[in-house]
Write a protein that holds these residues in place. Structure first.
Motif, PDB file in Angstrom:
ATOM      1  N   LYS A   1      27.444 -45.336   7.807  1.00 48.23           N
ATOM      2  CA  LYS A   1      26.447 -46.241   7.248  1.00 48.23           C
ATOM      3  C   LYS A   1      26.730 -47.683   7.677  1.00 48.23           C
ATOM      4  O   LYS A   1      27.547 -48.374   7.064  1.00 48.23           O
TER       5      LYS A   1
ATOM      6  N   GLU B   1      40.330 -55.164  -1.773  1.00 44.61           N
ATOM      7  CA  GLU B   1      40.069 -53.744  -1.543  1.00 44.61           C
ATOM      8  C   GLU B   1      40.105 -53.417  -0.051  1.00 44.61           C
ATOM      9  O   GLU B   1      40.615 -52.374   0.361  1.00 44.61           O
TER      10      GLU B   1
ATOM     11  N   PRO C   1      30.821 -51.562   4.347  1.00 40.86           N
ATOM     12  CA  PRO C   1      29.850 -50.900   3.463  1.00 40.86           C
ATOM     13  C   PRO C   1      30.481 -49.846   2.553  1.00 40.86           C
ATOM     14  O   PRO C   1      29.916 -49.522   1.504  1.00 40.86           O
ATOM     15  N   LEU C   2      31.659 -49.318   2.939  1.00 45.04           N
ATOM     16  CA  LEU C   2      32.321 -48.313   2.106  1.00 45.04           C
ATOM     17  C   LEU C   2      32.923 -48.910   0.839  1.00 45.04           C
ATOM     18  O   LEU C   2      33.219 -48.178  -0.110  1.00 45.04           O
TER      19      LEU C   2
ATOM     20  N   GLY D   1      31.617 -50.739  -1.424  1.00 41.11           N
ATOM     21  CA  GLY D   1      30.730 -50.416  -2.543  1.00 41.11           C
ATOM     22  C   GLY D   1      30.430 -51.528  -3.521  1.00 41.11           C
ATOM     23  O   GLY D   1      29.810 -51.286  -4.551  1.00 41.11           O
ATOM     24  N   PHE D   2      30.833 -52.758  -3.243  1.00 45.22           N
ATOM     25  CA  PHE D   2      30.537 -53.862  -4.162  1.00 45.22           C
ATOM     26  C   PHE D   2      29.084 -54.310  -4.024  1.00 45.22           C
ATOM     27  O   PHE D   2      28.384 -53.950  -3.073  1.00 45.22           O
ATOM     28  N   LYS D   3      28.661 -55.125  -4.970  1.00 45.11           N
ATOM     29  CA  LYS D   3      27.301 -55.664  -4.945  1.00 45.11           C
ATOM     30  C   LYS D   3      27.115 -56.510  -3.687  1.00 45.11           C
ATOM     31  O   LYS D   3      27.875 -57.445  -3.437  1.00 45.11           O
ATOM     32  N   SER D   4      26.120 -56.161  -2.897  1.00 44.90           N
ATOM     33  CA  SER D   4      25.938 -56.839  -1.610  1.00 44.90           C
ATOM     34  C   SER D   4      24.476 -57.186  -1.378  1.00 44.90           C
ATOM     35  O   SER D   4      23.576 -56.639  -2.026  1.00 44.90           O
TER      36      SER D   4
END
Length: 331
Positions: free
Chosen positions: A160, A178, A194-195, A197-200
Motif C-alpha cells: 500500500k 514507531e 503507511p504501515l 497506521g497513525f492518523k494521516s
C-alpha cells in the motif's frame, strides 16, 4: 517563544549538492522564519543537512551554513550509503529532540511552501502528512507512465503506497518512534510509513524543475529502487515463479500429447525448431526464476549479518544538544 510550540527539524539528504545548497538554505530559512514569526513552531527548530558521502564540496558548504545560519546543522556520513540510508540517519538523529520532522530533497523540486500546510495539518492532530504531487507535468512521458505502472503493480502485490508521493512528508515524534522499531537493513521507507497506521493526510503541490545539478535517480537506480520495494514487501514475485513453473508444465503436457498424436498418425514434422524454442523458453524462465529467488536469498543474507545501515562521522546536531541533553550523550 512559548515552550508549547512544536520543535521542527527539516531533514535534507545531500549527495553532491554543492550547486544547490545556497538556494536551498535561502528558501528553507525563509519558510522557517515565516513559521517562527507566525508562532507555529519553536524558534529552536532546525534544518538538518545529511551529507551522504558527497564527492564535491557539499560538506564544506554545510559547515559554512552552520557557522552563518542559526537554523542549520549537519550530519556527515562516513561514506555513501544511498539516499534512503541518509534519510534514515537524519530521521533517527532528529527524532530524539524534535516534536515533528519533515524530510525533503535538496534539489528544490518539492515546493517548500507546502511545509506551512504540513505544520497546519500537524497542529490539527495529524501524525503523518504526505506531500503528494498534484501533476507530473515536469516528468517525461516515459517516467510518468512507468511511475503509474509501478504504483499499480505494487498495489496489486499488496504493497500500500501513496501514489505520486516520494519522500516529502511530515512525521510526528510518536510516528518516528514507531518507525525506529523497524530495524531491517533492506528498509523500503515509502512502504513502511503507511504501515504505521497513525492518523494521516495529504498535502498536494506542484513539483518544479530541479534548481541545479543532476538527478540522483537515473533509470538504472529507479529500476533497482522498484525491485527493492517489490522484494522487500511481497512474496508475489516468488509466487509468480511458481505460476510460471505450472504454466511450463502444462505447455510440456500439451507438447507431449501433440508428439504422441503425431507418432500415432505418422505425421512427420521437423523437430529442430520446436526443440530449440523449448530449450530457449525453458532456459529463460529458469534463469528469471533463479534471479528472483536470488534476490530474496540475498536479502536474507544481508539481514543475518546485522550490519549498521549508516555510520556517522560528524554530527553538529547532537553537539548542539550536548549541554541540554547530557544523558543522551552518555548512551
Amino acid at each position: 517563544m512559548s515552550k508549547n510550540l512544536p520543535l521542527l527539524t527539516i531533514v535534507v539528504p545531500c549527495y553532491n549538492e554543492e550547486p544547490t545548497l545556497d538556494e536551498t538554505t535561502k528558501e528553507l530559512t525563509r519558510i522557517m522564519d515565516k513559521l517562527v514569526s507566525n508562532k507555529k513552531i519553536n524558534n529552536e527548530s532546525i534544518i538538518l543537512y545529511v551529507d551522504d558521502g558527497s564527492k564535491d564540496q557539499t560538506w564544506g558548504k554545510i559547515e559554512e551554513k552552520i557557522a552563518s545560519n542559526r537554523y542549520v546543522h549537519g550530519l556527515k556520513l562516513s561514506r555513501n550509503f544511498g539516499h534512503q540510508g541518509a534519510l534514515i540517519a537524519g530521521l533517527e538523529t532528529a527524532r530524539e529532540f524534535s516534536d515533528c520532522v519533515i524530510s525533503i530533497d535538496a534539489d528544490l523540486q518539492d515546493d517548500v511552501e507546502a511545509i506551512i500546510e504540513f505544520i497546519d495539518k500537524y497542529q490539527e492532530g495529524y501524525e503523518i502528512v504526505y506531500g503528494v504531487r498534484d501533476k507530473r507535468d515536469t516528468d517525461t512521458p516515459f517516467k510518468r507512465n512507468t511511475a503509474l505502472w509501478f504504483y499499480s503493480l505494487m498495489n496489486k502485490m499488496g504493497v500500500k503506497l501513496v501514489p505520486n508521493h516520494a519522500d516529502y512528508r511530515l512525521m510526528s515524534k510518536r510516528a518516528l518512534d514507531e518507525f525506529a522499531k523497524y530495524q531491517e537493513e533492506n528498509l523500503f521507507i515509502r512502504g513502511i510509513i503507511p504501515l504505521l497506521g497513525f492518523k494521516s493526510t495529504k498535502v498536494f503541490y506542484n513539483r518544479k524543475e530541479r534548481f541545479a545539478g543532476e538527478s540522483k535517480y537515473p533509470l538504472k537506480k529507479m529500476i533497482a529502487f522498484a525491485l527493492e520495494g517489490m522484494t522487500s514487501f511481497s512474496v508475489a514475485p516468488i509466487r509468480l515463479v511458481s505460476a510460471l513453473g505450472y504454466l511450463m508444465v502444462l505447455i510440456g503436457i500439451g507438447i507431449a500429447i501433440y508428439a504422441l498424436f503425431a507418432k500415432i498418425f505418422s505425421y512427420t514434422v521437423s523437430g529442430w525448431t520446436s526443440l530449440m524454442l523449448s530449450i530457449w523458453i525453458v532456459g529463460g524462465v529458469q534463469l528469471v526464476a533463479l534471479g528472483i529467488i536470488g534476490e530474496y536469498v540475498g536479502k536474507v543474507f544481508k539481514e543475518t549479518k546485522g550490519r549498521p545501515r549508516y555510520t556517522i562521522e560528524q554530527n553538529s546536531y547532537l553537539e548542539k544538544h550536548q549541554e541540554k541533553y547530557p544523558d543522551l550523550m552518555k548512551n
